[in-house]
Design an enzyme around this catalytic site. Structure first.
Site, short mmCIF file in Angstrom:
data_model
loop_
_atom_site.label_atom_id
_atom_site.label_comp_id
_atom_site.label_asym_id
_atom_site.label_seq_id
_atom_site.Cartn_x
_atom_site.Cartn_y
_atom_site.Cartn_z
N LEU A 36 0.86 -1.18 0.00
CA LEU A 36 0.00 0.00 0.00
C LEU A 36 0.90 1.24 0.00
CD1 LEU A 36 -3.00 -0.29 2.52
CD2 LEU A 36 -3.12 0.11 0.06
N ASP A 37 0.58 2.21 -0.86
CA ASP A 37 1.35 3.45 -0.90
C ASP A 37 1.25 4.20 0.42
OD1 ASP A 37 2.11 3.04 -3.56
OD2 ASP A 37 0.34 4.07 -4.33
N PRO A 38 2.24 5.04 0.74
CA PRO A 38 2.18 5.81 2.00
C PRO A 38 0.93 6.66 2.14
CG PRO A 38 4.38 5.91 1.06
CD PRO A 38 3.53 5.22 0.04
#
Length: 310
Positions: A36-38
């Site tokens: 998951l992206d930040p």
């Protein structure tokens, strides 16, 4: 040896969460089944200790998301990290037209990944090259978008709902539900709220870019919440602070394949890597007295071990 669904908070990388799980659980053996992206939040599935053997069987699970797609502004990262490098006036899109555009993205297709991604070309990470001011030629990759539902069209991301609860249709706007934290908005841009179900490897940032292009404007992903990974729903996920005490699910409960109950001979042969005769066809879990023995592939005549447990 549990598998744990954690609710990743805004601003942490998936690796940050893995590191916190290592400290909380007192082990180095922690993996996850899909980054998951930040700037995204929601379900991140962690496999601890021997459960890391399960990652290969779970990373292809379908995933559900809530996506806020802002129209009229493009960014290098394709999300709200910014800065806005491309901007255009957005004629007020009608909901019927937007639904028609979204329907055009359903099914198997080729998708170009974001430049700011972990994909490697010639040993170079795309994001490292992008941060240095370069750009790699990223080939389109096959993905599948299984569902895209427009939940609303709003004047800006700040005007769009952020509070949801789960019902039979999925996560739906509900003032009495759970509130999600989104990144700071990059401006007042018309925003689509979309509920999506996608196959493995699909980038929602790329989808936001492509939906904008289909509508004739630049676009970026202003917010993203992953609400489901395979059998793991956000409603059942634990907070990062609860990792130390999280029970999770045992390995056998995680593997969603038909089961073969073995006898001692079959279990022994599989653990030895042999290919015993058996009429099963397709992928199966093999157990012996409720203990996991192996994941196998059957061709109708023999079993081939994909992974075995001692």
């Amino acid at each position: 040896m549990p598998v744990i669904a954690v609710d990743k908070p805004l601003g942490l990388t998936s690796h940050d969460v893995v590191n916190r799980a290592r400290r909380a659980r007192g082990t180095r053996r922690v993996g996850h089944t899909g980054t998951l992206d930040p700037l995204a939040t929601g379900v991140l599935v962690l496999c601890v200790d021997d459960s890391t053997k399960l990652v290969q069987f779970m990373e292809h699970d379908s995933k559900d998301y809530l996506a806020w797609i802002s129209l009229g502004a493009g960014t290098p990262t394709l999300d709200a990290e910014g800065p806005v490098t491309e901007q255009a006036e957005v004629p007020p899109p009608g909901e019927a037209h937007v639904r028609e555009v979204l329907a055009g993205f359903l099914g198997p297709q080729l998708q170009v990944p974001p430049q700011y991604s972990a994909i490697q070309v010639g040993g170079q990470r795309a994001y490292a090259v992008a941060r240095a001011g370069g750009e790699l030629e990223l080939k389109a990759r096959p993905v599948e978008i299984q569902a895209l539902e427009l939940l609303g069209l709003f004047s800006s991301v700040d005007d769009a709902p952020r509070t949801f609860s789960r019902d039979v249709e999925g996560w739906t706007p509900d003032p009495a539900g759970q509130t999600f934290i989104l990144p700071p908005a990059l401006g007042d841009f018309p925003t689509l709220l979309v509920r999506a179900r996608v196959g493995s490897g699909t980038y929602l940032r790329s989808l936001a870019r492509d939906v904008g292009a289909a509508l004739g404007v630049p676009a970026h992903l202003a917010g993203l919440v992953r609400t489901r990974v395979g059998r793991y729903d956000l409603a059942d996920a634990v907070a990062v602070d609860g990792l130390a005490d999280a029970e999770g699910l045992p390995d056998l409960a995680v593997l969603d394949f038909p089961r073969i109950e073995a006898d001692e001979r079959l279990a022994r042969e599989l653990r030895q890597g042999k290919r015993p005769a058996h009429p099963a066809v397709g992928r199966h879990v093999v157990t012996l007295e409720e203990v996991l023995v192996a994941v196998v592939d059957g061709d109708g005549e023999r079993l081939r071990v994909v992974r075995a447990w001692a």
